[in-house]
Design a protein around this motif. Sequence first.
Motif, mmCIF file in Angstrom:
data_model
loop_
_atom_site.group_PDB
_atom_site.id
_atom_site.type_symbol
_atom_site.label_atom_id
_atom_site.label_comp_id
_atom_site.label_asym_id
_atom_site.label_seq_id
_atom_site.Cartn_x
_atom_site.Cartn_y
_atom_site.Cartn_z
ATOM 1 N N GLU A 58 0.875 -1.184 0.000
ATOM 2 C CA GLU A 58 0.000 0.000 0.000
ATOM 3 C C GLU A 58 0.910 1.232 0.000
ATOM 4 N N LYS A 59 1.701 1.335 -1.046
ATOM 5 C CA LYS A 59 2.808 2.278 -1.039
ATOM 6 C C LYS A 59 2.355 3.742 -1.056
ATOM 7 N N GLN A 60 1.352 4.048 -1.867
ATOM 8 C CA GLN A 60 0.879 5.432 -1.922
ATOM 9 C C GLN A 60 0.232 5.843 -0.602
ATOM 10 N N LYS A 61 -0.447 4.918 0.048
ATOM 11 C CA LYS A 61 -1.019 5.216 1.364
ATOM 12 C C LYS A 61 0.094 5.495 2.376
ATOM 13 N N ALA A 62 1.185 4.732 2.267
ATOM 14 C CA ALA A 62 2.321 4.945 3.158
ATOM 15 C C ALA A 62 2.910 6.337 2.948
ATOM 16 N N VAL A 63 3.037 6.732 1.695
ATOM 17 C CA VAL A 63 3.535 8.073 1.374
ATOM 18 C C VAL A 63 2.611 9.135 1.969
ATOM 19 N N HIS A 64 1.308 8.941 1.831
ATOM 20 C CA HIS A 64 0.330 9.903 2.361
ATOM 21 C C HIS A 64 0.458 10.029 3.882
ATOM 22 N N VAL A 65 0.627 8.905 4.557
ATOM 23 C CA VAL A 65 0.780 8.919 6.013
ATOM 24 C C VAL A 65 1.990 9.753 6.422
ATOM 25 N N LEU A 66 3.088 9.588 5.689
ATOM 26 C CA LEU A 66 4.318 10.313 6.030
ATOM 27 C C LEU A 66 4.208 11.800 5.694
ATOM 28 N N VAL A 67 3.526 12.133 4.620
ATOM 29 C CA VAL A 67 3.296 13.553 4.301
ATOM 30 C C VAL A 67 2.508 14.206 5.429
ATOM 31 N N GLN A 68 1.478 13.516 5.897
ATOM 32 C CA GLN A 68 0.681 14.037 7.006
ATOM 33 C C GLN A 68 1.523 14.144 8.281
ATOM 34 N N ALA A 69 2.380 13.163 8.505
ATOM 35 C CA ALA A 69 3.238 13.184 9.691
ATOM 36 C C ALA A 69 4.184 14.382 9.667
ATOM 37 N N ILE A 70 4.720 14.697 8.488
ATOM 38 C CA ILE A 70 5.603 15.855 8.357
ATOM 39 C C ILE A 70 4.830 17.146 8.597
ATOM 40 N N ASN A 71 3.624 17.213 8.086
ATOM 41 C CA ASN A 71 2.795 18.400 8.306
ATOM 42 C C ASN A 71 2.466 18.579 9.787
ATOM 43 N N ASN A 72 2.232 17.451 10.469
ATOM 44 C CA ASN A 72 1.850 17.518 11.882
ATOM 45 C C ASN A 72 3.046 17.691 12.809
ATOM 46 N N GLU A 73 4.185 17.110 12.413
ATOM 47 C CA GLU A 73 5.394 17.181 13.250
ATOM 48 C C GLU A 73 6.596 17.553 12.383
ATOM 49 N N PRO A 74 6.658 18.792 11.951
ATOM 50 C CA PRO A 74 7.712 19.200 11.007
ATOM 51 C C PRO A 74 9.130 19.155 11.575
ATOM 52 N N GLU A 75 9.258 18.963 12.896
ATOM 53 C CA GLU A 75 10.595 18.920 13.492
ATOM 54 C C GLU A 75 11.159 17.513 13.595
ATOM 55 N N GLN A 76 10.413 16.514 13.133
ATOM 56 C CA GLN A 76 10.866 15.123 13.207
ATOM 57 C C GLN A 76 11.602 14.742 11.922
ATOM 58 N N ILE A 77 12.926 14.722 11.987
ATOM 59 C CA ILE A 77 13.734 14.447 10.796
ATOM 60 C C ILE A 77 13.517 13.020 10.277
ATOM 61 N N GLU A 78 13.151 12.097 11.175
ATOM 62 C CA GLU A 78 12.970 10.709 10.762
ATOM 63 C C GLU A 78 11.892 10.567 9.692
ATOM 64 N N ASN A 79 10.854 11.404 9.762
ATOM 65 C CA ASN A 79 9.784 11.329 8.767
ATOM 66 C C ASN A 79 10.288 11.724 7.377
ATOM 67 N N TYR A 80 11.161 12.723 7.315
ATOM 68 C CA TYR A 80 11.744 13.139 6.043
ATOM 69 C C TYR A 80 12.609 12.022 5.467
ATOM 70 N N LEU A 81 13.397 11.392 6.325
ATOM 71 C CA LEU A 81 14.281 10.315 5.872
ATOM 72 C C LEU A 81 13.474 9.130 5.352
ATOM 73 N N GLN A 82 12.439 8.750 6.097
ATOM 74 C CA GLN A 82 11.621 7.607 5.695
ATOM 75 C C GLN A 82 10.873 7.892 4.399
#
Length: 219
Positions: free
Chosen positions: A13-37
């Motif tokens: 479910e790759k596109q869903k995974a991408v969407h989850v991480l985009v939302q995570a970055i929007n919600n927690e922009p200071e978490q570098i791990e989300n950008y890396l993942q």
Amino acid sequence: MNKQAEKLFNQDEKQKAVHVLVQAINNEPEQIENYLQLSTYLTQLQDVEQAEVLLQKAIGKFGAQTELLYNLGVVYYEAGRYDLAQTEFDKLNQQDANFDNNLMLARIFFKTKQYAKSAAFALTATEKAPQNSAAYLVLADSLLSLGQLAQAKTFYQKAYQLKPTDLDALFGIGLIDFVRDHDQTKLLAVKAKDAQYYASKQTQLVAIEKMIRDQKDKR
């Protein structure tokens, strides 16, 4: 590591995974791990342009951190921008000449047909992580391209010993057996395991045969 995104990605479910991480970055922009993942997933999906934009944004935000520069180098490599990839990994290797950096430099030099340099960096990588098959495979490929068949076979065998599911290593062994001794045993084993893979390697087989004939003609 965002576990929800990881689970979705592993379930195809790759596109869903991408969407989850985009939302995570929007919600927690200071978490570098989300950008890396997210950059890793985008690269695996061959969306290298978006991966580069994301990483450049992250570098602007967090600074030139090692993990971000490594991922950016991989993005350039996957995009075929080998000069930029080499620049990134040269810098990283000067800071820390570890397995990953040496392996990526070996792969870059192999792609640019600088086989002696590729072999040198791959050899260093094997010394850094002697139980990792990936570096032995690049080393064997480089030596094969240099026409050093006996040495290449040794390292294909090492890679296959470490990872018996590696068809690239088994094909390498079989290719050398065939061009040297007309022994098709290993090649037929590859064909039995994966006929489609075997068919995809026929161009390489023909090219190596030609290289060996040309070398013999020069002697």
